[in-house]
Write a protein that holds these residues in place. Sequence first.
Motif, PDB file in Angstrom:
ATOM      1  N   TRP A 329      -2.284  -4.477   3.341  1.00 53.04           N
ATOM      2  CA  TRP A 329      -1.339  -4.741   4.350  1.00 53.04           C
ATOM      3  C   TRP A 329      -2.236  -5.403   5.662  1.00 53.04           C
ATOM      4  CZ3 TRP A 329       3.144  -4.791   5.947  1.00 53.04           C
ATOM      5  CH2 TRP A 329       3.572  -4.448   7.258  1.00 53.04           C
ATOM      6  N   ASP A 359       0.931  -2.832  -0.570  1.00 53.26           N
ATOM      7  CA  ASP A 359       1.412  -2.176   0.698  1.00 53.26           C
ATOM      8  C   ASP A 359       2.916  -2.908   0.569  1.00 53.26           C
ATOM      9  OD1 ASP A 359       1.959  -1.144   3.516  1.00 53.26           O
ATOM     10  OD2 ASP A 359       0.204  -0.370   2.806  1.00 53.26           O
ATOM     11  N   ASP A 360       3.595  -2.478   1.831  1.00 52.90           N
ATOM     12  CA  ASP A 360       4.959  -3.091   2.250  1.00 52.90           C
ATOM     13  C   ASP A 360       5.351  -4.470   1.997  1.00 52.90           C
ATOM     14  OD1 ASP A 360       7.552  -2.960   3.502  1.00 52.90           O
ATOM     15  OD2 ASP A 360       6.773  -2.439   5.400  1.00 52.90           O
ATOM     16  N   TRP A 404       3.323   0.806  -2.557  1.00 50.63           N
ATOM     17  CA  TRP A 404       3.893   1.583  -1.103  1.00 50.63           C
ATOM     18  C   TRP A 404       5.479   1.795  -1.410  1.00 50.63           C
ATOM     19  CZ3 TRP A 404       7.675  -0.100   2.170  1.00 50.63           C
ATOM     20  CH2 TRP A 404       7.605   0.550   3.625  1.00 50.63           C
ATOM     21  N   ARG A 436      11.618   0.571  14.407  1.00 53.71           N
ATOM     22  CA  ARG A 436      11.188  -0.391  13.591  1.00 53.71           C
ATOM     23  C   ARG A 436      12.427  -1.060  12.764  1.00 53.71           C
ATOM     24  NH1 ARG A 436       7.146  -0.745   8.491  1.00 53.71           N
ATOM     25  NH2 ARG A 436       5.623  -2.026   9.642  1.00 53.71           N
ATOM     26  N   LYS A 469       1.516   5.223  -2.171  1.00 52.81           N
ATOM     27  CA  LYS A 469       1.432   5.596  -0.802  1.00 52.81           C
ATOM     28  C   LYS A 469       2.789   5.891  -0.342  1.00 52.81           C
ATOM     29  CE  LYS A 469       0.055   3.273   3.395  1.00 52.81           C
ATOM     30  NZ  LYS A 469      -0.621   2.114   4.144  1.00 52.81           N
ATOM     31  N   ASP A 471       5.130   6.246   2.677  1.00 54.11           N
ATOM     32  CA  ASP A 471       5.070   5.863   4.125  1.00 54.11           C
ATOM     33  C   ASP A 471       6.523   6.487   4.852  1.00 54.11           C
ATOM     34  OD1 ASP A 471       4.341   5.018   6.497  1.00 54.11           O
ATOM     35  OD2 ASP A 471       3.952   2.991   5.893  1.00 54.11           O
ATOM     36  N   ASN A 473       8.190   5.525   8.633  1.00 55.16           N
ATOM     37  CA  ASN A 473       7.893   4.884   9.917  1.00 55.16           C
ATOM     38  C   ASN A 473       8.724   4.939  11.202  1.00 55.16           C
ATOM     39  OD1 ASN A 473       5.376   3.203   9.455  1.00 55.16           O
ATOM     40  ND2 ASN A 473       6.559   2.469   7.699  1.00 55.16           N
ATOM     41  N   CYS A 519       1.608   9.221   4.464  1.00 54.73           N
ATOM     42  CA  CYS A 519       1.407   8.323   5.399  1.00 54.73           C
ATOM     43  C   CYS A 519       2.772   8.379   6.338  1.00 54.73           C
ATOM     44  CB  CYS A 519       1.334   6.846   4.989  1.00 54.73           C
ATOM     45  SG  CYS A 519       1.111   5.410   6.542  1.00 54.73           S
ATOM     46  N   SER A 521       3.636   6.048   9.728  1.00 53.71           N
ATOM     47  CA  SER A 521       3.147   5.009  10.652  1.00 53.71           C
ATOM     48  C   SER A 521       1.810   5.309  11.125  1.00 53.71           C
ATOM     49  CB  SER A 521       4.246   5.149  11.769  1.00 53.71           C
ATOM     50  OG  SER A 521       4.039   4.214  12.805  1.00 53.71           O
ATOM     51  N   GLY A 522       0.749   5.551  10.068  1.00 55.41           N
ATOM     52  CA  GLY A 522      -0.518   5.847  10.402  1.00 55.41           C
ATOM     53  C   GLY A 522      -0.518   7.461  10.277  1.00 55.41           C
ATOM     54  N   TRP A 538      -2.967   9.040   5.120  1.00 50.63           N
ATOM     55  CA  TRP A 538      -3.541   7.907   6.108  1.00 50.63           C
ATOM     56  C   TRP A 538      -3.810   8.478   7.430  1.00 50.63           C
ATOM     57  CZ3 TRP A 538      -6.454   4.294   6.182  1.00 50.63           C
ATOM     58  CH2 TRP A 538      -6.399   3.052   6.945  1.00 50.63           C
ATOM     59  N   ASP A 541      -3.275   4.036  11.639  1.00 47.43           N
ATOM     60  CA  ASP A 541      -3.433   2.862  11.730  1.00 47.43           C
ATOM     61  C   ASP A 541      -4.502   2.288  12.352  1.00 47.43           C
ATOM     62  OD1 ASP A 541      -1.399   2.403   9.828  1.00 47.43           O
ATOM     63  OD2 ASP A 541       0.266   2.103  11.433  1.00 47.43           O
TER      64      ASP A 541
HETATM   65  C1  DGJ Z   1       2.497   2.133   8.531  1.00 48.22           C
HETATM   66  C2  DGJ Z   1       1.364   2.366   7.798  1.00 48.22           C
HETATM   67  O1  DGJ Z   1       0.710   3.015   8.517  1.00 48.22           O
HETATM   68  C3  DGJ Z   1       0.636   1.001   7.643  1.00 48.22           C
HETATM   69  O2  DGJ Z   1      -0.563   1.304   6.720  1.00 48.22           O
HETATM   70  C4  DGJ Z   1       1.378   0.193   6.659  1.00 48.22           C
HETATM   71  O3  DGJ Z   1       1.771   0.825   5.518  1.00 48.22           O
HETATM   72  C5  DGJ Z   1       2.774  -0.141   7.298  1.00 48.22           C
HETATM   73  N1  DGJ Z   1       3.403   0.842   7.760  1.00 48.22           N
HETATM   74  C6  DGJ Z   1       3.621  -0.934   6.297  1.00 48.22           C
HETATM   75  O4  DGJ Z   1       4.840  -0.944   7.045  1.00 48.22           O
END
Ligand code: DGJ
Length: 725
Positions: A329, A359-360, A404, A436, A469, A471, A473, A519, A521-522, A538, A541
């Motif tokens: 990432w 990742d993304d 991801w 986002r 992973k 996520d 967000n 995860c 967004s962190g 996770w 971030d």
């Molecule tokens: C938020 C995550 O915390 C990051 O590690 C990463 O995966 C991004 N999203 C990707 O959009």
Amino acid sequence: MIYAQNGKFLLNGKGFSYAMFIDGQGFLQKLHFGGQIIPSDLDFLICGIGKIQEPPFDNPNRESYLDGMPAECPFFGRIDTCEPMITAVRSDGAVVSRFIYSSHKIYDGVPNVKGMPCARGGGQTLAITLKDNFSPIEVTLNYTVWDDLNVVVKNCEIFNGGGDSVFLTRAFSFCCDFTDERFDVMRLWGDWGKERSPEISPLSHGITRLQSTRGVSSHQINPFLALIKPDCDENVGECYGFQLVYSGSFVLSAELGNKGQTRVIGGINDLNFRWKLDSGERFFTPQAIICYSNEGLGGMSRAYADYIRAQIVRPKWVNARRPVLVNNWEATYFDFNNERLFPIADEAARLGIDTFVLDDGWFGKRDGAASGLGDWYVNTSKLKGGLKPLIDRCKQNGLKFGLWFEPEMVSRDSDLFRAHPDWIISKSGYEPALQRNQLVLDFSRAEVVDYIFNSVSDVIKNNDISYVKWDMNRYLSEFYSPALPADRQGELAHRYILGVYRLADMLTNAFPDVFFEGCASGGGRFDTGMLYYFPQIWTSDDTDGYERAKIQWGTSLCYPLSAMSCHVSACPNHQTERVVPLGTRGNIASLGATGYELDLTKLSNEEKAQVAEQITEYKKIDDLVLRGDLYRLSSPFDSPIFCMAVVSKDKTLAYVVGERALTLPRDVNRIIRIYGLDDGKMYRVRELNLTASGGALKTAGLPVPKTGDFGSWTWHIEQITTTGK
Ligand code: DGJ
């Protein structure tokens, strides 16, 4: 061990007791929660000191005094005007309740909490059923204890035994009252990039309400609260922890009443909660993990870590070695192709990394944050030939491959949204709030969860994927589902999280050998609900070696180090722009499930050698970090020094990491006391080539080494003989 006789109940776990009794009018009340007592002490509590309480325990009209009585299931609309646990609106509009003991049973094992993460097994459960005098509602309070764990796990089930539906407008999981004690209250607050900072304030009159209203447990306040006696510190003194096994909007509140009584109560957030409970239906509340420590905050953290490893994390992964990974990432963000990724994978293998995580950005039309979510098929204009060439490259290098996903989300610019514009949480006519650039899928609908299960499963099935992973967000907003009738809209937030749990359950069961990392967004959904499915999360971030130490410190208050995914990233740090030595970044990341989040090809040869060395050293202590007992030695919130020790359960080994923030003039002769070792045993400190007894290491301590700004050090401590004499 649970003891029950003549309306008295005693639950003994490791190092604590929880006692209750049913008073003359049938109210279930708390007698004691703290150090261990024996069954005969119940008579002392009830007939001894109970006689001189106000009102005495044998007063036939205790209900008149209920305001201030330690209730196990406080209700609404009678004398007790502090926070109620359950409110249910009946067809005639009445809400008042009076819950009276009806029956109880004791059984081996744990209760099933339908559709939600919960304790996995062992232990003994006491289930006490209370009936409402004024309505056909029954409440069953579950209490589970284990001989080798110092927590009591509580939740409740609400049953509608009447002919008409009722609306639950509050359905909390537990209540825990204290009669006469004075406490401080601790919470873990934060935001994106600064999750879980401990904050302690005196508990003052009125209500201290910690909550999330965001549909997820949130970056802002973790679903954890502790009551702390004023003389409690890291190592000594009493405290109580309350933690919800829940990942959605929650409440934990502490109320100091006018008679000095304290009530802690919590569960699913009741703001905009309205659950229609039809005749014959049962509602299950999330579990709360409640802990008593007389070894300070450290004792509480170790109790939670032991419990989470024993009862929350999937047994397959709990003691499994974690993959040391590189994640692309921060190396590439959305801008990658095979030519950019292959060299990172090649370098990762050379440095001793086990797993490459993409990742993304690998799917749909995902060239930035505004499109593609929901389209879980490979973007072949970016990754020519699909995922296979990259996976093959990883395999040739001996690396495993991770991927991801963000299963709960959809972009407006996606095939999924174009096909199913009604699958989002939104109210037609209201412009949905974007965060986002994305929208939240309506996981209260089974067909949406099933669709995502199938599309994510197809990717995992058709590719050699060993790590996922997951996520998430953005938060929920609008809180409206076109699929729910008007009188069930207040169920949406809870139904959403039940949908998340169902998908997590289906995916982790369908792919039991795939390692899942959570995860949001962190660290926006770091809770025991998610840890039930995903053995690590996770943490944030923010990977800046200084800020990260603080985040990991706060997180460790109620989660094990094994739950924290911790990476080394590039400098200047992408979040703080701070430059912290690579050695410090590695040391801080070694206090959890470690990994790298940078372009390895951009490191100098010297840095590459340092990374290879970090990984070799990490693989010598990972078992200790993931399974040992944590002792926090110096707080980065109270001093310029961060220091933590992980001690093996048999106390033969310890791994200590310290970090200095800014150097201060004449800051000399600082020492760190090493807790957790055996006082009478002899130990060698590898880096200092010194030997000392565990007692000396605790009382005299070790000198803080000289370092520059944000410098760090490690001490590897090993027992060398069995006695100090
Ligand atoms: C938020 C995550 O915390 C990051 O590690 C990463 O995966 C991004 N999203 C990707 O959009």
